[in-house]
Design a protein around this motif. Structure first.
Motif, PDB file in Angstrom:
ATOM      1  N   ALA A   1       0.848  -1.185   0.000  1.00 42.65           N
ATOM      2  CA  ALA A   1       0.000   0.000   0.000  1.00 42.65           C
ATOM      3  C   ALA A   1       0.891   1.246   0.000  1.00 42.65           C
ATOM      4  CB  ALA A   1      -0.907  -0.004   1.223  1.00 42.65           C
ATOM      5  N   ASP A   2       0.478   2.266  -0.721  1.00 39.58           N
ATOM      6  CA  ASP A   2       1.235   3.516  -0.768  1.00 39.58           C
ATOM      7  C   ASP A   2       1.048   4.290   0.541  1.00 39.58           C
ATOM      8  OD1 ASP A   2       2.800   5.522  -1.755  1.00 39.58           O
ATOM      9  OD2 ASP A   2       1.409   6.157  -3.329  1.00 39.58           O
ATOM     10  N   GLY A   3       1.857   5.309   0.755  1.00 36.19           N
ATOM     11  CA  GLY A   3       1.800   6.114   1.972  1.00 36.19           C
ATOM     12  C   GLY A   3       0.481   6.858   2.114  1.00 36.19           C
ATOM     13  N   TRP A   4       0.114   7.190   3.354  1.00 37.60           N
ATOM     14  CA  TRP A   4      -1.188   7.803   3.628  1.00 37.60           C
ATOM     15  C   TRP A   4      -1.340   9.145   2.921  1.00 37.60           C
ATOM     16  CZ3 TRP A   4      -1.937  12.568   5.787  1.00 37.60           C
ATOM     17  CH2 TRP A   4      -0.823  13.165   6.373  1.00 37.60           C
ATOM     18  N   HIS A   5      -0.242   9.879   2.746  1.00 31.44           N
ATOM     19  CA  HIS A   5      -0.310  11.212   2.146  1.00 31.44           C
ATOM     20  C   HIS A   5      -0.305  11.166   0.628  1.00 31.44           C
ATOM     21  CE1 HIS A   5       3.898  10.129   1.883  1.00 31.44           C
ATOM     22  NE2 HIS A   5       4.099  11.135   1.057  1.00 31.44           N
ATOM     23  N   HIS A   6      -0.071   9.977   0.039  1.00 25.59           N
ATOM     24  CA  HIS A   6       0.155   9.861  -1.404  1.00 25.59           C
ATOM     25  C   HIS A   6      -0.710   8.789  -2.054  1.00 25.59           C
ATOM     26  CE1 HIS A   6       2.634   8.941  -5.072  1.00 25.59           C
ATOM     27  NE2 HIS A   6       2.852  10.246  -5.033  1.00 25.59           N
ATOM     28  N   GLY A   7      -1.228   7.857  -1.275  1.00 17.47           N
ATOM     29  CA  GLY A   7      -1.844   6.666  -1.840  1.00 17.47           C
ATOM     30  C   GLY A   7      -3.344   6.775  -2.079  1.00 17.47           C
ATOM     31  N   LEU A   8      -3.899   5.669  -2.528  1.00 19.21           N
ATOM     32  CA  LEU A   8      -5.336   5.535  -2.761  1.00 19.21           C
ATOM     33  C   LEU A   8      -5.969   5.017  -1.477  1.00 19.21           C
ATOM     34  CD1 LEU A   8      -7.688   5.659  -4.798  1.00 19.21           C
ATOM     35  CD2 LEU A   8      -7.155   3.285  -5.397  1.00 19.21           C
ATOM     36  N   ARG A   9      -6.753   5.846  -0.821  1.00 17.41           N
ATOM     37  CA  ARG A   9      -7.252   5.530   0.512  1.00 17.41           C
ATOM     38  C   ARG A   9      -8.163   4.299   0.528  1.00 17.41           C
ATOM     39  NH1 ARG A   9      -6.785  10.060   4.107  1.00 17.41           N
ATOM     40  NH2 ARG A   9      -4.649  10.806   3.814  1.00 17.41           N
ATOM     41  N   ASP A  10      -8.942   4.090  -0.536  1.00 20.63           N
ATOM     42  CA  ASP A  10      -9.865   2.951  -0.564  1.00 20.63           C
ATOM     43  C   ASP A  10      -9.425   1.884  -1.573  1.00 20.63           C
ATOM     44  OD1 ASP A  10     -10.432   4.792  -2.547  1.00 20.63           O
ATOM     45  OD2 ASP A  10     -12.516   5.107  -1.959  1.00 20.63           O
ATOM     46  N   ALA A  11      -8.122   1.672  -1.643  1.00 25.13           N
ATOM     47  CA  ALA A  11      -7.561   0.694  -2.577  1.00 25.13           C
ATOM     48  C   ALA A  11      -8.095  -0.712  -2.332  1.00 25.13           C
ATOM     49  CB  ALA A  11      -6.038   0.696  -2.487  1.00 25.13           C
ATOM     50  N   ASP A  12      -8.156  -1.143  -1.081  1.00 22.67           N
ATOM     51  CA  ASP A  12      -8.595  -2.508  -0.790  1.00 22.67           C
ATOM     52  C   ASP A  12     -10.042  -2.731  -1.216  1.00 22.67           C
ATOM     53  OD1 ASP A  12      -6.114  -3.111   0.226  1.00 22.67           O
ATOM     54  OD2 ASP A  12      -6.702  -2.854   2.331  1.00 22.67           O
ATOM     55  N   ALA A  13     -10.878  -1.721  -1.006  1.00 24.39           N
ATOM     56  CA  ALA A  13     -12.281  -1.842  -1.420  1.00 24.39           C
ATOM     57  C   ALA A  13     -12.395  -1.968  -2.935  1.00 24.39           C
ATOM     58  CB  ALA A  13     -13.076  -0.642  -0.921  1.00 24.39           C
ATOM     59  N   LEU A  14     -11.531  -1.266  -3.659  1.00 21.21           N
ATOM     60  CA  LEU A  14     -11.524  -1.371  -5.121  1.00 21.21           C
ATOM     61  C   LEU A  14     -11.105  -2.762  -5.565  1.00 21.21           C
ATOM     62  CD1 LEU A  14     -11.535  -0.186  -8.029  1.00 21.21           C
ATOM     63  CD2 LEU A  14      -9.156   0.524  -7.608  1.00 21.21           C
ATOM     64  N   LEU A  15      -9.994  -3.251  -5.046  1.00 21.14           N
ATOM     65  CA  LEU A  15      -9.459  -4.539  -5.488  1.00 21.14           C
ATOM     66  C   LEU A  15     -10.412  -5.686  -5.167  1.00 21.14           C
ATOM     67  CD1 LEU A  15      -5.698  -4.105  -4.514  1.00 21.14           C
ATOM     68  CD2 LEU A  15      -6.791  -3.705  -6.724  1.00 21.14           C
ATOM     69  N   LYS A  16     -11.130  -5.577  -4.082  1.00 21.36           N
ATOM     70  CA  LYS A  16     -12.051  -6.634  -3.677  1.00 21.36           C
ATOM     71  C   LYS A  16     -13.170  -6.843  -4.699  1.00 21.36           C
ATOM     72  CE  LYS A  16     -12.887  -6.811   0.671  1.00 21.36           C
ATOM     73  NZ  LYS A  16     -13.409  -6.531   2.042  1.00 21.36           N
ATOM     74  N   LEU A  17     -13.495  -5.790  -5.449  1.00 25.96           N
ATOM     75  CA  LEU A  17     -14.569  -5.879  -6.442  1.00 25.96           C
ATOM     76  C   LEU A  17     -14.122  -6.541  -7.744  1.00 25.96           C
ATOM     77  CD1 LEU A  17     -16.141  -2.308  -6.103  1.00 25.96           C
ATOM     78  CD2 LEU A  17     -17.109  -4.467  -5.273  1.00 25.96           C
ATOM     79  N   LEU A  18     -12.789  -6.769  -7.896  1.00 29.76           N
ATOM     80  CA  LEU A  18     -12.258  -7.137  -9.212  1.00 29.76           C
ATOM     81  C   LEU A  18     -11.336  -8.355  -9.120  1.00 29.76           C
ATOM     82  CD1 LEU A  18     -11.271  -3.474 -10.175  1.00 29.76           C
ATOM     83  CD2 LEU A  18     -13.375  -4.657 -10.843  1.00 29.76           C
ATOM     84  N   PRO A  19     -11.877  -9.521  -8.800  1.00 32.40           N
ATOM     85  CA  PRO A  19     -11.014 -10.693  -8.616  1.00 32.40           C
ATOM     86  C   PRO A  19     -10.710 -11.430  -9.922  1.00 32.40           C
ATOM     87  CG  PRO A  19     -13.278 -11.259  -8.057  1.00 32.40           C
ATOM     88  CD  PRO A  19     -13.293  -9.809  -8.457  1.00 32.40           C
ATOM     89  N   GLY A  20      -9.431 -11.684 -10.171  1.00 28.34           N
ATOM     90  CA  GLY A  20      -9.049 -12.579 -11.250  1.00 28.34           C
ATOM     91  C   GLY A  20      -8.661 -11.906 -12.546  1.00 28.34           C
ATOM     92  N   PRO A  21      -8.210 -12.698 -13.520  1.00 25.43           N
ATOM     93  CA  PRO A  21      -7.615 -12.179 -14.753  1.00 25.43           C
ATOM     94  C   PRO A  21      -8.596 -11.564 -15.746  1.00 25.43           C
ATOM     95  CG  PRO A  21      -7.694 -14.574 -14.814  1.00 25.43           C
ATOM     96  CD  PRO A  21      -8.097 -14.175 -13.427  1.00 25.43           C
ATOM     97  N   ARG A  22      -9.879 -11.658 -15.453  1.00 24.57           N
ATOM     98  CA  ARG A  22     -10.847 -10.928 -16.288  1.00 24.57           C
ATOM     99  C   ARG A  22     -10.699  -9.421 -16.092  1.00 24.57           C
ATOM    100  NH1 ARG A  22     -17.239 -10.402 -15.060  1.00 24.57           N
ATOM    101  NH2 ARG A  22     -17.792  -9.142 -16.877  1.00 24.57           N
TER     102      ARG A  22
END
Length: 289
Positions: free
Chosen positions: A206-227
């Motif tokens: 995960a990127d730093g709090w001042h630079h990163g995507l705050r809801d990255a985990d929520a995004l990735l959870k919606l998009l599982p697999g090579p599709r």
């Protein structure tokens, strides 16, 4: 199918030819980055390089061109005009081109409030399935051929200080994305989600709090697999983290016009699945995975 992904082109005006009152205090602070930080020199040829990348889209037989934000150095009107000119005919064709804003494109509250990005690139925010929009134009979706869809999200926010550059997609856009993923009209299509901020770094952290995507985990959870694939910029490193059973491909485009580091991804889709990508330099034919 083939997609060209570039990012962080940072078209840069000559700031020292402009009156200081026009720049505003945030850009006064940014002058240190332009001078001592070497950014003005690094992006001196950015408009020319972006034009070369846009021409490469035709050379490589690209089905769709994607630019994941930071078209400008600090959101000046002239920088937006130059970015649009560099893209040429692509900038007028939502069927061929997707562009989203980065944090540098909303660098000042004024540029954000006036919708400066949309004034120049609003035509590329159209959606083939507009009922899934939740926050202004986002998320929008472009159906590409029979086997793919490109989804645009906005993580770029007007922040209180130039030292902060984190991003947030927000629950409304994430809910819209979830609805898109579940829409039967996207069945059998690879889905390429474009966002500016990086869900993970080159080191896969995960990127730093001042630079990163705050809801990255929520995004990735919606998009599982090579599709699925997430295409991003913001971090000026070019990398690919392949998909796993519970996570999408991650393509970081680096900074595509930075002197000495010019380049972009060609991403391949077959049978409704993202199968990989190759790195290319502007004007090149050969690439590397």
């Amino acid at each position: 199918m083939r997609f060209l992904h570039c990012s962080d082109v940072h078209i840069t005006e000559d700031y020292f030819a402009l009156p200081l009152r026009k720049l505003g205090w945030r850009r006064w602070v940014a002058l240190v980055e332009l001078t001592a930080g070497g950014r003005a020199k690094a992006y001196r040829n950015a408009q020319h390089t972006l034009s070369a990348i846009a021409r490469d889209a035709q050379t490589h037989g690209v089905d769709h061109f994607i630019l994941s934000g930071d078209l400008t150095a600090y959101a000046l009107e002239g920088e937006f005009r130059a970015a649009r000119a560099a893209l040429g005919p692509l900038a007028s064709s939502p069927a061929r081109c997707t562009v989203i804003p980065g944090n540098h494109d909303v660098f000042t509250p004024g540029s954000h409030a006036s919708g400066r990005f949309a004034q120049h690139f609003g035509g590329l925010l159209e959606s083939d399935l507009p009922e899934h929009r939740r926050e202004g134009a986002f998320p929008f979706v472009r159906l590409v051929g029979e086997g793919a869809a490109v989804v645009g999200l906005c993580s770029a926010r007007s922040l209180p200080s130039p030292g902060l550059s984190y991003g947030t997609i927000g629950p409304a856009q994430l809910e819209g994305l979830a609805a898109l993923v579940a829409d039967p009209r996207l069945d059998g299509r690879a889905i390429l989600v474009v966002v500016h901020h990086a869900p993970r770094t080159f080191a896969d952290h995960a990127d730093g709090w001042h630079h990163g995507l705050r809801d990255a985990d929520a995004l990735l959870k919606l998009l599982p697999g090579p599709r699925f694939a997430v295409l991003h910029g913001h971090i000026h490193q070019r990398y690919h983290h392949p998909a796993t059973a519970d996570r999408p491909h991650l393509f970081g485009a680096g900074s595509s016009t930075q002197a000495g580091k010019e380049g972009y991804w060609l991403i391949e889709v077959e049978g409704g699945v993202v199968v990989g990508g190759t790195k290319h330099a502007p004007g090149s034919v050969a690439g590397a995975t």
